[in-house]
Design a protein around this motif. Structure first.
Motif, PDB file in Angstrom:
ATOM      1  N   PHE A  63       0.835  -1.201   0.000  1.00  0.00           N
ATOM      2  CA  PHE A  63       0.000   0.000   0.000  1.00  0.00           C
ATOM      3  C   PHE A  63       0.875   1.259   0.000  1.00  0.00           C
ATOM      4  O   PHE A  63       0.585   2.227  -0.704  1.00  0.00           O
ATOM      5  CB  PHE A  63      -0.950   0.004   1.197  1.00  0.00           C
ATOM      6  CG  PHE A  63      -1.881   1.180   1.207  1.00  0.00           C
ATOM      7  CD1 PHE A  63      -2.882   1.305   0.251  1.00  0.00           C
ATOM      8  CD2 PHE A  63      -1.760   2.168   2.160  1.00  0.00           C
ATOM      9  CE1 PHE A  63      -3.743   2.396   0.242  1.00  0.00           C
ATOM     10  CE2 PHE A  63      -2.617   3.265   2.170  1.00  0.00           C
ATOM     11  CZ  PHE A  63      -3.609   3.375   1.208  1.00  0.00           C
ATOM     12  N   ALA A  64       1.953   1.240   0.763  1.00  0.00           N
ATOM     13  CA  ALA A  64       2.883   2.382   0.771  1.00  0.00           C
ATOM     14  C   ALA A  64       3.494   2.579  -0.615  1.00  0.00           C
ATOM     15  O   ALA A  64       3.642   3.721  -1.088  1.00  0.00           O
ATOM     16  CB  ALA A  64       3.980   2.170   1.814  1.00  0.00           C
ATOM     17  N   MET A  65       3.814   1.483  -1.286  1.00  0.00           N
ATOM     18  CA  MET A  65       4.341   1.571  -2.648  1.00  0.00           C
ATOM     19  C   MET A  65       3.267   2.143  -3.576  1.00  0.00           C
ATOM     20  O   MET A  65       3.568   2.988  -4.430  1.00  0.00           O
ATOM     21  CB  MET A  65       4.797   0.199  -3.136  1.00  0.00           C
ATOM     22  CG  MET A  65       5.983  -0.349  -2.367  1.00  0.00           C
ATOM     23  SD  MET A  65       6.424  -2.023  -2.837  1.00  0.00           S
ATOM     24  CE  MET A  65       7.363  -1.693  -4.327  1.00  0.00           C
ATOM     25  N   TYR A  66       2.041   1.700  -3.389  1.00  0.00           N
ATOM     26  CA  TYR A  66       0.914   2.231  -4.166  1.00  0.00           C
ATOM     27  C   TYR A  66       0.831   3.748  -3.995  1.00  0.00           C
ATOM     28  O   TYR A  66       0.672   4.483  -4.981  1.00  0.00           O
ATOM     29  CB  TYR A  66      -0.390   1.564  -3.718  1.00  0.00           C
ATOM     30  CG  TYR A  66      -1.622   2.306  -4.148  1.00  0.00           C
ATOM     31  CD1 TYR A  66      -2.151   2.145  -5.422  1.00  0.00           C
ATOM     32  CD2 TYR A  66      -2.259   3.184  -3.282  1.00  0.00           C
ATOM     33  CE1 TYR A  66      -3.277   2.832  -5.830  1.00  0.00           C
ATOM     34  CE2 TYR A  66      -3.383   3.879  -3.678  1.00  0.00           C
ATOM     35  CZ  TYR A  66      -3.888   3.699  -4.940  1.00  0.00           C
ATOM     36  OH  TYR A  66      -5.008   4.398  -5.342  1.00  0.00           O
ATOM     37  N   LEU A  67       0.935   4.223  -2.771  1.00  0.00           N
ATOM     38  CA  LEU A  67       0.856   5.667  -2.517  1.00  0.00           C
ATOM     39  C   LEU A  67       2.003   6.410  -3.206  1.00  0.00           C
ATOM     40  O   LEU A  67       1.801   7.504  -3.751  1.00  0.00           O
ATOM     41  CB  LEU A  67       0.859   5.945  -1.013  1.00  0.00           C
ATOM     42  CG  LEU A  67      -0.372   5.456  -0.246  1.00  0.00           C
ATOM     43  CD1 LEU A  67      -0.177   5.668   1.255  1.00  0.00           C
ATOM     44  CD2 LEU A  67      -1.642   6.126  -0.744  1.00  0.00           C
ATOM     45  N   ASP A  68       3.197   5.818  -3.192  1.00  0.00           N
ATOM     46  CA  ASP A  68       4.338   6.432  -3.886  1.00  0.00           C
ATOM     47  C   ASP A  68       4.069   6.508  -5.387  1.00  0.00           C
ATOM     48  O   ASP A  68       4.330   7.540  -6.019  1.00  0.00           O
ATOM     49  CB  ASP A  68       5.627   5.645  -3.629  1.00  0.00           C
ATOM     50  CG  ASP A  68       6.139   5.798  -2.208  1.00  0.00           C
ATOM     51  OD1 ASP A  68       5.720   6.749  -1.504  1.00  0.00           O
ATOM     52  OD2 ASP A  68       6.967   4.956  -1.790  1.00  0.00           O
ATOM     53  N   TYR A  69       3.549   5.422  -5.957  1.00  0.00           N
ATOM     54  CA  TYR A  69       3.217   5.427  -7.390  1.00  0.00           C
ATOM     55  C   TYR A  69       2.113   6.449  -7.677  1.00  0.00           C
ATOM     56  O   TYR A  69       2.163   7.152  -8.691  1.00  0.00           O
ATOM     57  CB  TYR A  69       2.781   4.035  -7.862  1.00  0.00           C
ATOM     58  CG  TYR A  69       3.884   3.016  -7.915  1.00  0.00           C
ATOM     59  CD1 TYR A  69       5.082   3.258  -8.594  1.00  0.00           C
ATOM     60  CD2 TYR A  69       3.754   1.787  -7.278  1.00  0.00           C
ATOM     61  CE1 TYR A  69       6.095   2.311  -8.648  1.00  0.00           C
ATOM     62  CE2 TYR A  69       4.764   0.829  -7.328  1.00  0.00           C
ATOM     63  CZ  TYR A  69       5.927   1.102  -8.014  1.00  0.00           C
ATOM     64  OH  TYR A  69       6.932   0.167  -8.069  1.00  0.00           O
ATOM     65  N   ARG A  70       1.156   6.534  -6.789  1.00  0.00           N
ATOM     66  CA  ARG A  70       0.071   7.510  -6.972  1.00  0.00           C
ATOM     67  C   ARG A  70       0.623   8.926  -6.956  1.00  0.00           C
ATOM     68  O   ARG A  70       0.275   9.751  -7.813  1.00  0.00           O
ATOM     69  CB  ARG A  70      -0.989   7.342  -5.874  1.00  0.00           C
ATOM     70  CG  ARG A  70      -2.206   8.247  -6.087  1.00  0.00           C
ATOM     71  CD  ARG A  70      -3.046   8.369  -4.854  1.00  0.00           C
ATOM     72  NE  ARG A  70      -2.259   9.046  -3.826  1.00  0.00           N
ATOM     73  CZ  ARG A  70      -2.628   9.151  -2.567  1.00  0.00           C
ATOM     74  NH1 ARG A  70      -3.738   8.593  -2.140  1.00  0.00           N
ATOM     75  NH2 ARG A  70      -1.870   9.786  -1.693  1.00  0.00           N
ATOM     76  N   ASP A  71       1.497   9.197  -5.999  1.00  0.00           N
ATOM     77  CA  ASP A  71       2.086  10.537  -5.901  1.00  0.00           C
ATOM     78  C   ASP A  71       2.926  10.865  -7.131  1.00  0.00           C
ATOM     79  O   ASP A  71       3.060  12.036  -7.501  1.00  0.00           O
ATOM     80  CB  ASP A  71       2.937  10.659  -4.634  1.00  0.00           C
ATOM     81  CG  ASP A  71       2.086  10.623  -3.362  1.00  0.00           C
ATOM     82  OD1 ASP A  71       0.840  10.750  -3.451  1.00  0.00           O
ATOM     83  OD2 ASP A  71       2.672  10.439  -2.273  1.00  0.00           O
ATOM     84  N   SER A  72       3.476   9.836  -7.772  1.00  0.00           N
ATOM     85  CA  SER A  72       4.267  10.026  -8.994  1.00  0.00           C
ATOM     86  C   SER A  72       3.403   9.964 -10.252  1.00  0.00           C
ATOM     87  O   SER A  72       3.934  10.036 -11.369  1.00  0.00           O
ATOM     88  CB  SER A  72       5.343   8.934  -9.093  1.00  0.00           C
ATOM     89  OG  SER A  72       6.182   8.967  -7.994  1.00  0.00           O
ATOM     90  N   GLU A  73       2.097   9.785 -10.060  1.00  0.00           N
ATOM     91  CA  GLU A  73       1.139   9.647 -11.170  1.00  0.00           C
ATOM     92  C   GLU A  73       1.539   8.513 -12.109  1.00  0.00           C
ATOM     93  O   GLU A  73       1.442   8.620 -13.322  1.00  0.00           O
ATOM     94  CB  GLU A  73       0.985  10.969 -11.920  1.00  0.00           C
ATOM     95  CG  GLU A  73       0.418  12.066 -11.045  1.00  0.00           C
ATOM     96  CD  GLU A  73       0.220  13.383 -11.776  1.00  0.00           C
ATOM     97  OE1 GLU A  73       0.548  13.484 -12.983  1.00  0.00           O
ATOM     98  OE2 GLU A  73      -0.284  14.312 -11.130  1.00  0.00           O
TER      99      GLU A  73
END
Length: 153
Positions: A63-73
């Protein structure tokens, strides 16, 4: 919707490359989860489900990786995290239902579910992954980016 393309040479493709990214297909469920590099390698290193404690740590890291990917679009990274969370749920359920992990016997018949299939450690792990997967899949940013990606597939 275009189906996931299993005919590509995934061993040579880098989906962080701008041109290669256009080849990515969402597919159904967790299709392609073990093929799309480097995302597969990065996320799989943290994917575990043997006990609920391990599942919590794994699901939280993904989930933390997901948030990082989300923040990077980075939609591909987001979707791959969703797929690994989905796979955590489905694999945990498989082992919850059948201790050996084998759903079918030698004759191809479905084995009966284990008596504790709703309460054993794998059932608990499955609940953990499903909760986190649902958070990701229902996220407005993810849903919007998925819709946009689908329109270009």
């Amino acid at each position: 919707m275009k189906e996931f393309d299993y005919d590509l040479d995934y061993k040579t493709l880098d989906f962080t490359d701008a041109e290669t990214r256009m080849l990515y297909r969402i597919g159904r469920g967790e299709q392609g989860v073990l093929l799309v590099r480097p995302y597969t390698n990065d996320i799989c290193a943290h994917w575990r489900f043997k006990t609920p404690e391990i599942a919590v740590k794994s699901a939280n890291k993904i989930f933390a990786m997901y948030l990082d990917y989300r923040d990077s679009e980075d939609f591909i990274g987001m979707d791959m995290c969703r797929k690994f969370l989905e796979m955590g749920f489905t694999r945990s359920r498989r082992y919850a239902n059948h201790k050996t992990g084998k759903k079918y016997d030698k004759e191809g018949n479905v084995r009966p579910q284990d008596p504790d299939h709703l309460t054993n450690q794998y059932a608990q792990s499955a609940k953990i992954f499903k909760q986190v997967r649902d958070i990701v899949a229902k996220n407005d940013t993810y849903k919007q980016m998925r819709k946009e990606w689908r329109s270009h597939e």
